[in-house]
Write an enzyme that holds these catalytic residues in place. Structure first.
Site, PDB file in Angstrom:
ATOM      1  N   LYS A 199      33.086  47.215  40.578  1.00 51.58           N
ATOM      2  CA  LYS A 199      31.973  46.300  40.862  1.00 51.58           C
ATOM      3  C   LYS A 199      32.279  45.478  42.111  1.00 51.58           C
ATOM      4  O   LYS A 199      33.105  44.581  42.098  1.00 51.58           O
ATOM      5  CB  LYS A 199      31.694  45.362  39.693  1.00 51.58           C
ATOM      6  CG  LYS A 199      30.301  44.736  39.892  1.00 51.58           C
ATOM      7  CD  LYS A 199      30.120  43.355  39.353  1.00 51.58           C
ATOM      8  CE  LYS A 199      30.612  42.224  40.165  1.00 51.58           C
ATOM      9  NZ  LYS A 199      29.904  41.908  41.422  1.00 51.58           N
ATOM     10  N   GLU A 274      44.429  38.981  40.744  1.00 43.80           N
ATOM     11  CA  GLU A 274      44.826  38.447  42.058  1.00 43.80           C
ATOM     12  C   GLU A 274      43.900  37.281  42.323  1.00 43.80           C
ATOM     13  O   GLU A 274      42.710  37.479  42.559  1.00 43.80           O
ATOM     14  CB  GLU A 274      44.628  39.500  43.157  1.00 43.80           C
ATOM     15  CG  GLU A 274      45.523  40.712  43.056  1.00 43.80           C
ATOM     16  CD  GLU A 274      46.968  40.412  43.345  1.00 43.80           C
ATOM     17  OE1 GLU A 274      47.284  39.279  43.771  1.00 43.80           O
ATOM     18  OE2 GLU A 274      47.794  41.300  43.126  1.00 43.80           O
ATOM     19  N   CYS A 308      42.842  34.578  50.518  1.00 46.98           N
ATOM     20  CA  CYS A 308      43.478  33.970  49.349  1.00 46.98           C
ATOM     21  C   CYS A 308      44.843  33.395  49.725  1.00 46.98           C
ATOM     22  O   CYS A 308      45.319  32.461  49.103  1.00 46.98           O
ATOM     23  CB  CYS A 308      43.623  35.001  48.253  1.00 46.98           C
ATOM     24  SG  CYS A 308      44.290  36.528  48.861  1.00 46.98           S
ATOM     25  N   GLU A 405      41.620  24.917  46.567  1.00 47.84           N
ATOM     26  CA  GLU A 405      41.416  25.977  47.562  1.00 47.84           C
ATOM     27  C   GLU A 405      40.057  25.790  48.223  1.00 47.84           C
ATOM     28  O   GLU A 405      39.029  25.787  47.545  1.00 47.84           O
ATOM     29  CB  GLU A 405      41.469  27.334  46.863  1.00 47.84           C
ATOM     30  CG  GLU A 405      41.299  28.483  47.813  1.00 47.84           C
ATOM     31  CD  GLU A 405      41.362  29.831  47.094  1.00 47.84           C
ATOM     32  OE1 GLU A 405      40.693  29.986  46.059  1.00 47.84           O
ATOM     33  OE2 GLU A 405      42.072  30.709  47.598  1.00 47.84           O
TER      34      GLU A 405
HETATM   35  P1  NAP Z   1      34.671  34.978  42.484  1.00 48.39           P
HETATM   36  O1  NAP Z   1      33.465  34.155  42.419  1.00 48.39           O
HETATM   37  O2  NAP Z   1      35.714  34.825  41.460  1.00 48.39           O
HETATM   38  O3  NAP Z   1      34.135  36.480  42.523  1.00 48.39           O
HETATM   39  C1  NAP Z   1      34.971  37.600  42.588  1.00 48.39           C
HETATM   40  C2  NAP Z   1      34.307  38.758  41.862  1.00 48.39           C
HETATM   41  O4  NAP Z   1      34.122  38.416  40.492  1.00 48.39           O
HETATM   42  C3  NAP Z   1      32.930  39.097  42.386  1.00 48.39           C
HETATM   43  O5  NAP Z   1      32.737  40.500  42.306  1.00 48.39           O
HETATM   44  C4  NAP Z   1      32.025  38.375  41.410  1.00 48.39           C
HETATM   45  O6  NAP Z   1      30.757  38.936  41.344  1.00 48.39           O
HETATM   46  C5  NAP Z   1      32.775  38.588  40.125  1.00 48.39           C
HETATM   47  N1  NAP Z   1      32.428  37.649  39.071  1.00 48.39           N
HETATM   48  C6  NAP Z   1      31.899  36.390  39.169  1.00 48.39           C
HETATM   49  N2  NAP Z   1      31.722  35.857  37.947  1.00 48.39           N
HETATM   50  C7  NAP Z   1      32.136  36.769  37.051  1.00 48.39           C
HETATM   51  C8  NAP Z   1      32.207  36.801  35.626  1.00 48.39           C
HETATM   52  N3  NAP Z   1      31.821  35.778  34.878  1.00 48.39           N
HETATM   53  N4  NAP Z   1      32.713  37.914  35.033  1.00 48.39           N
HETATM   54  C9  NAP Z   1      33.121  38.956  35.779  1.00 48.39           C
HETATM   55  N5  NAP Z   1      33.066  38.998  37.116  1.00 48.39           N
HETATM   56  C10 NAP Z   1      32.589  37.908  37.753  1.00 48.39           C
HETATM   57  O7  NAP Z   1      35.429  34.826  43.824  1.00 48.39           O
HETATM   58  P2  NAP Z   1      34.829  34.706  45.269  1.00 48.39           P
HETATM   59  O8  NAP Z   1      34.425  33.296  45.470  1.00 48.39           O
HETATM   60  O9  NAP Z   1      33.841  35.781  45.498  1.00 48.39           O
HETATM   61  O10 NAP Z   1      36.129  35.075  46.136  1.00 48.39           O
HETATM   62  C11 NAP Z   1      36.962  34.117  46.587  1.00 48.39           C
HETATM   63  C12 NAP Z   1      38.154  33.941  45.647  1.00 48.39           C
HETATM   64  O11 NAP Z   1      38.896  35.132  45.541  1.00 48.39           O
HETATM   65  C13 NAP Z   1      39.120  32.921  46.189  1.00 48.39           C
HETATM   66  O12 NAP Z   1      39.543  32.073  45.161  1.00 48.39           O
HETATM   67  C14 NAP Z   1      40.292  33.761  46.679  1.00 48.39           C
HETATM   68  O13 NAP Z   1      41.508  33.121  46.722  1.00 48.39           O
HETATM   69  C15 NAP Z   1      40.276  34.905  45.741  1.00 48.39           C
HETATM   70  N6  NAP Z   1      40.913  36.067  46.337  1.00 48.39           N
HETATM   71  C16 NAP Z   1      42.163  36.408  45.927  1.00 48.39           C
HETATM   72  C17 NAP Z   1      42.817  37.494  46.482  1.00 48.39           C
HETATM   73  C18 NAP Z   1      44.185  37.879  46.037  1.00 48.39           C
HETATM   74  O14 NAP Z   1      44.625  38.964  46.356  1.00 48.39           O
HETATM   75  N7  NAP Z   1      44.892  37.045  45.306  1.00 48.39           N
HETATM   76  C19 NAP Z   1      42.178  38.248  47.453  1.00 48.39           C
HETATM   77  C20 NAP Z   1      40.898  37.871  47.867  1.00 48.39           C
HETATM   78  C21 NAP Z   1      40.282  36.778  47.284  1.00 48.39           C
HETATM   79  P3  NAP Z   1      29.564  38.358  42.271  1.00 48.39           P
HETATM   80  O15 NAP Z   1      30.122  38.151  43.619  1.00 48.39           O
HETATM   81  O16 NAP Z   1      28.590  39.426  42.238  1.00 48.39           O
HETATM   82  O17 NAP Z   1      29.134  37.105  41.601  1.00 48.39           O
END
Ligand code: NAP
Ligand code: MG
Length: 501
Positions: A199, A274, A308, A405
């Protein structure tokens, strides 16, 4: 010349892709969402719609999981040799490489990042990851184990372990490196012989859909990779909770990571995470500042701070604090903002209006609590989600901008007196993803590296990624490691077999 004449230019290729319907890949076929609904994906530089994309939800996830389950249990995938699996992954790498320009343009349009950066970083890293994992397909080995069995003296056994695929895997990825995150997830899962439901993030579904086309072209059996675009709260949550999914791999925020963990508890599926970070980047007074200053700027401003592992807490030894802050601020001032497709652009817009609100909200919070911007601090323009690269000083350890963050081009800079102080301050966070150290003192570098509670420590460099180098977090930055051979642990089960001789 004839061949050149029939070649489609990258731009034409991109518009052809954008004009094709954006459906879900389930069981090797492109299908509409069960609900018939679609959602728009935008260009964050212009706020214009790029394409309408099928909005998968729980019903589509269920279909996709069933197709992945069938492909895992009964399909030709399980009968392929490891070498044949590896060859398919290698072929996918070749196809992505052949379409590098198209992928770079799609990433730029959908995410906002400079096309030129996607062409030298995101896409080649994805290609390399697939090739690295293709090589692993033939090297996933168990052990033979001499066992003693104290209660059966004199008995002899032949015992060995097998490494078997964990099964059907649900993979949920974010929008900051859309293609690369898909590669990090798919590469090892496929090398280990799993089947997948992926997804992508709602903000950036395009490159995953193009990758789906190439997965079909490469000849992966139907149902081995299923791609369901849609929202996290519906499609993502259904995938994390599905009882027929054996493992869920998630990259995203720590907040959603915790929801994934709860959803996974229903059938105790395996979980790898992650998550976020608030990584310390430490500049010592003895560092080569000509390298450390641009390094510290790149550590936080690369990918608009939407990394991240962004080096978002800059700790600088007092003697050189003013010089380093001034240097990083000069870099920030010179960064050219613009559309990712403009070759002179160095930083594009943030990915979405939500992200713009989040980052500017943090800026307001920091300023209201007394932080001072040496440079930046505001949105740029009113069209597109652009934010000024920002350096904040006069910050206190308990401010939100220091603890949370931001995920934008914002660094907080703090002076430190000595290495004991910096070590305590650097580890004073719930996160533990990455850290940077800039020094010419080898002993100091290694002893500090040992003290930092982080999954990656970069010394005199930052943001160095390689398919062979494991990446992941301590503390609330996650569970498990991606890349390297360590990731294979996440996609295999170990079976112990014991034979009485
Ligand atoms: P996010 O809101 O957590 O979303 C990530 C993914 O999870 C998206 O595909 C999102 O779908 C999905 N999602 C959201 N709510 C969900 C739920 N209740 N159940 C299942 N899936 C759900 O994160 P983001 O804001 O897009 O990305 C930024 C974050 O990612 C930052 O905190 C960053 O540090 C972290 N990150 C970490 C790494 C690593 O390797 N550690 C790498 C990249 C990013 P939708 O977008 O369709 O809502
Ligand atoms: Mg988009």
């Amino acid at each position: 010349m004839a061949a050149a004449a029939t070649q489609v230019s990258p731009t034409a290729q991109v518009s052809q892709f954008l004009n094709r319907p954006k459906k879900l890949l389930i069981g090797g076929k492109w299908v509409e969402a069960v609900s018939g609904k679609t959602f728009a994906t935008l260009n964050p530089a212009t706020e214009e719609t790029l394409a309408e994309v099928a909005e998968g939800d729980a019903a589509d996830i269920d279909k996709a999981v069933k197709s992945a389950r069938m492909a895992f249990e009964d399909g030709p995938w399980r009968r392929l040799t490891p070498s044949e699996r590896g060859k398919l992954i290698w072929k996918l790498a070749d196809l992505v490489e052949k379409n590098l320009d198209e992928f770079a343009t799609l990433e730029s349009l959908d995410n906002g990042k400079p096309r030129l950066i996607a062409a030298v970083a995101d896409v080649p890293l994805a290609v390399d990851l697939f090739r690295y994992m293709a090589g692993w397909a033939t090297k996933i080995e168990g052990n033979t184990i001499p066992i003693s069995v104290p209660y059966a003296p004199g008995s002899r056994y032949f015992a060995y372990t097998l490494r078997e695929p964990v099964g059907v895997v649900g993979q949920i990825i974010p929008w900051n490196f859309p293609l690369l995150m898909a590669a990090w997830k798919l590469g090892p899962a496929l090398a280990c012989g799993c089947t997948v439901v992926l997804k992508p993030a709602e903000q950036t579904p395009l490159s995953a859909l193009r990758l789906g086309e190439l997965i079909c072209e490469a000849g992966f059996p139907d149902g081995v990779v299923n791609i369901v675009t849609g929202y996290g709260e519906t499609a993502g949550a259904a995938l994390a909770a599905h009882s027929q999914v054996d493992k869920v791999a998630f990259t995203g925020s720590t907040e959603v990571g915790k929801l994934i963990l709860k959803a996974a508890a229903g059938n105790l599926k395996k979980v790898s995470l992650e998550l976020g970070g608030k990584s310390p980047n430490i500049v010592c007074a003895d560092a080569d500042l000509e390298v450390a200053i641009p390094g510290a700027a790149n550590a936080v401003f690369f990918n608009h701070g939407q990394c991240c592992c962004a080096g978002s807490r800059l700790y600088v030894e007092k003697q050189v604090f003013d010089k380093v802050v001034e240097g990083v601020s000069e870099h920030a001032k010179r960064i050219k903002l613009g559309s990712g497709l403009d070759p002179s652009t160095e930083m594009g817009p943030l990915v979405s209006s939500e992200q713009l609100e989040r980052v500017t909200g943090y800026l307001e919070s920091g300023l209201s609590q007394g932080a001072k911007p040496v440079v930046g601090g505001k949105r740029v323009g009113s069209k597109g989600y652009f934010v000024e690269p920002t350096v904040l000083v006069d910050v206190k350890p308990d401010m939100k901008v220091v603890r949370e963050e931001i995920f934008g081009p914002v660094v907080v800079a703090m002076p430190v007196s000595d290495m004991n102080e910096v070590q305590t301050a650097a580890n004073d966070t719930s996160y533990g993803l990455a850290a940077g150290i800039w020094t010419n003192d080898i002993a100091k570098a290694h002893s500090l590296a040992a003290q930092l509670r982080a999954g990656t420590v970069w010394i005199n460099c930052y943001n160095v990624f390689d398919a062979a180098l494991p990446f992941g977090g301590y503390k609330e930055s996650g569970w498990g490691r991606e890349m390297g051979h360590e990731v294979l642990e996440l996609y295999t089960e170990t079976k112990a077999v014991c034979v009485k001789l």
